[in-house]
Write a protein that holds these residues in place. Structure first.
Motif, PDB file in Angstrom:
ATOM      1  N   TYR A  94      20.651  -3.147  -0.388  1.00 34.62           N
ATOM      2  CA  TYR A  94      19.688  -2.679   0.237  1.00 34.62           C
ATOM      3  C   TYR A  94      18.102  -4.237  -0.258  1.00 34.62           C
ATOM      4  O   TYR A  94      17.354  -4.349   0.326  1.00 34.62           O
ATOM      5  CB  TYR A  94      18.563  -2.200  -0.662  1.00 34.62           C
ATOM      6  CG  TYR A  94      17.064  -1.350  -0.221  1.00 34.62           C
ATOM      7  CD1 TYR A  94      16.584  -1.201  -1.119  1.00 34.62           C
ATOM      8  CD2 TYR A  94      17.259  -0.987   0.844  1.00 34.62           C
ATOM      9  CE1 TYR A  94      15.397  -0.468  -0.463  1.00 34.62           C
ATOM     10  CE2 TYR A  94      16.140  -0.074   1.908  1.00 34.62           C
ATOM     11  CZ  TYR A  94      14.950  -0.474   0.674  1.00 34.62           C
ATOM     12  OH  TYR A  94      14.015   0.193   1.416  1.00 34.62           O
ATOM     13  N   TYR A  95      18.468  -4.724  -1.292  1.00 33.38           N
ATOM     14  CA  TYR A  95      17.433  -5.939  -1.984  1.00 33.38           C
ATOM     15  C   TYR A  95      17.558  -6.569  -1.147  1.00 33.38           C
ATOM     16  O   TYR A  95      16.680  -7.588  -1.079  1.00 33.38           O
ATOM     17  CB  TYR A  95      18.493  -6.754  -2.799  1.00 33.38           C
ATOM     18  CG  TYR A  95      19.957  -6.819  -3.045  1.00 33.38           C
ATOM     19  CD1 TYR A  95      20.467  -7.836  -3.097  1.00 33.38           C
ATOM     20  CD2 TYR A  95      20.610  -5.922  -3.784  1.00 33.38           C
ATOM     21  CE1 TYR A  95      21.867  -7.944  -2.983  1.00 33.38           C
ATOM     22  CE2 TYR A  95      22.087  -6.008  -3.802  1.00 33.38           C
ATOM     23  CZ  TYR A  95      22.770  -7.416  -3.364  1.00 33.38           C
ATOM     24  OH  TYR A  95      23.755  -7.491  -3.191  1.00 33.38           O
ATOM     25  N   LEU A  96      18.491  -7.225   0.079  1.00 37.98           N
ATOM     26  CA  LEU A  96      18.841  -7.986   1.342  1.00 37.98           C
ATOM     27  C   LEU A  96      18.008  -7.465   2.043  1.00 37.98           C
ATOM     28  O   LEU A  96      17.293  -8.866   3.038  1.00 37.98           O
ATOM     29  CB  LEU A  96      19.897  -8.646   2.051  1.00 37.98           C
ATOM     30  CG  LEU A  96      20.918  -8.583   1.347  1.00 37.98           C
ATOM     31  CD1 LEU A  96      22.434  -8.695   2.112  1.00 37.98           C
ATOM     32  CD2 LEU A  96      20.946 -10.122   0.292  1.00 37.98           C
ATOM     33  N   THR A  97      17.306  -6.542   2.446  1.00 39.98           N
ATOM     34  CA  THR A  97      15.799  -6.240   2.760  1.00 39.98           C
ATOM     35  C   THR A  97      14.560  -6.594   2.451  1.00 39.98           C
ATOM     36  O   THR A  97      13.592  -6.152   3.301  1.00 39.98           O
ATOM     37  CB  THR A  97      16.101  -4.667   3.426  1.00 39.98           C
ATOM     38  OG1 THR A  97      15.987  -3.866   2.169  1.00 39.98           O
ATOM     39  CG2 THR A  97      17.579  -3.948   3.961  1.00 39.98           C
ATOM     40  N   GLY A  98      14.594  -7.195   1.820  1.00 37.55           N
ATOM     41  CA  GLY A  98      12.878  -7.500   1.119  1.00 37.55           C
ATOM     42  C   GLY A  98      12.890  -8.482   0.615  1.00 37.55           C
ATOM     43  O   GLY A  98      14.293  -9.592   1.267  1.00 37.55           O
TER      44      GLY A  98
END
Length: 385
Positions: free
Chosen positions: A156-160
């Motif tokens: 999920y951190y890659l979507t930011g």
């Protein structure tokens, strides 16, 4: 609650917050916009509990008829206001009712509303640290990196977007695992190093607000980014070009938890095959041959075996083949590799002039940057053939 307001001013204020409303409708009230009328000011708020946008502005004399509050369906409220025939809009929520009456000229619309007291807030506290950066620099950081964020990923951190705060630098980093975008800017003050990950939706809305701000404010205008352990807060003051009214806007976003990859380790430092070419010529070549690219076959083959030209081609097993020659300056042994055309063109679209491409092996990451520009670096992984 009852108020009278200029339609264009109301539309501007709604437009600034409406995209924060929760379209997934996890809770019915999150699909609404909250309106609070008090002391001659109207405040609009929309939220999905991850991102919250608020606008606040003064009403003209006589505009505040009866203070109060309510919430209205965001998309329907916005659509009605866009279609109203007259400049003046009256919004009336009679006491002890769940109906809002909107009138303008001969038009009269009635909407169901929900109590403002039931509207949740993400509950941001005062920020623990504040970073000051010019509006132009912040907008440029986002513009040069946002395209590389993942849209859907179990990580999920890659979507930011990572904001890596150094002692006197701010670095924006985005990656989807196949490409990496890094942009740096110097800061005028000294700060405690820190890293935060800002959700993609918040990044998009912040960029949109900065574009609005640029219409009436010089790019040297200072923007303050407030951080605590959970939230980002940004406050801006926009001016409506049509009415001249000032609109205070506040963006609050819940930060993404997780450990962002060490982007410095991803940037190659020993690529020994150096290519330089003109950005516009390369974009034109990619645009022409990409007509044969599909979602299933997005690759573009690049063959470097002479010092003057690169053979650029697409082989689509279903549709056919395309080949172009791109003028380059190349030093190194012959090499052939395949890139995702959309990824390569997205990088080139944020660069200008002479571009340098540094290669190593057909399966090794490639480094791309603009000649003479030390502020931006891009990495693309070649595709497996």
């Amino acid at each position: 609650m009852k108020l009278s307001i200029n339609r264009d001013l109301l539309l501007k204020a709604i437009n600034l917050v409406v995209k924060a409303a929760d379209k997934r409708h996890r809770f019915a009230i999150l699909a609404n916009i909250k309106l609070v009328l008090e002391e001659g000011f109207l405040t609009l708020t929309a939220s999905d509990l991850e991102l919250e946008l608020t606008t606040r502005f003064a009403l003209p004399e006589g505009g505040c008829i009866q203070p109060g509050s309510t919430t209205l369906p965001a998309e329907m409220f916005f659509s009605i206001c866009k279609s109203l025939p007259e400049e003046t809009v009256v919004i009336d929520v009679p006491e002890n009712t769940t109906r809002c009456i909107i009138t303008s000229g001969t038009g009269r619309y009635t909407l169901s509303c929900l109590p403002a007291d039931d509207f949740p807030s993400i509950g941001t506290a005062a920020p623990l640290s504040v970073i000051k950066i010019s509006q132009g620099d912040l907008s440029s950081l986002i513009h040069h990196t946002r395209f590389a964020m993942a849209t859907q990923d179990v990580r999920y951190y890659l979507t930011g977007m990572l904001f890596d705060i150094g002692e006197n630098t701010l670095t924006a980093v985005a990656t989807d695992g196949h490409r990496l975008a890094v942009a740096h800017r110097l800061l005028d003050e000294t700060y405690t190093p820190n890293q935060v990950i800002i959700p993609g939706k918040a990044v998009a809305e912040l960029e949109r607000l900065l574009i609005e701000l640029a219409k009436t404010v010089d790019e040297s205008n200072i923007v303050e980014l407030g951080f605590d352990t959970e939230f980002l807060q940004v406050g801006l003051v926009l001016k409506d070009e049509d009415t001249g009214n000032e609109i205070a806007v506040k963006l609050s976003a819940r930060l993404i938890e997780g450990k962002f990859p060490d982007y410095r380790r991803v940037i190659p430092t020993n690529n020994d095959k150096i290519v330089s070419f003109n950005k516009d010529e390369a974009v034109d070549v990619l645009r022409r041959i990409s007509v044969l690219n599909t979602k299933e076959e997005p690759g573009v083959l690049m063959n470097f075996d002479t010092t003057d030209f690169c053979k650029v081609g697409v082989i689509n097993k279903t549709l056919g083949e395309a080949e172009e020659m791109l003028g380059v300056n190349y030093s190194g042994h012959a090499i052939e590799l395949t890139f995702n055309e959309a990824y390569l063109r997205a990088v080139l679209n944020v660069l200008e002039g002479e571009i340098r491409l540094e290669l190593n092996q057909p399966s090794s990451p490639a480094l791309i940057y603009q000649v003479g520009d030390d502020l931006h670096r891009y990495v693309i992984m070649p595709m497996r053939r």
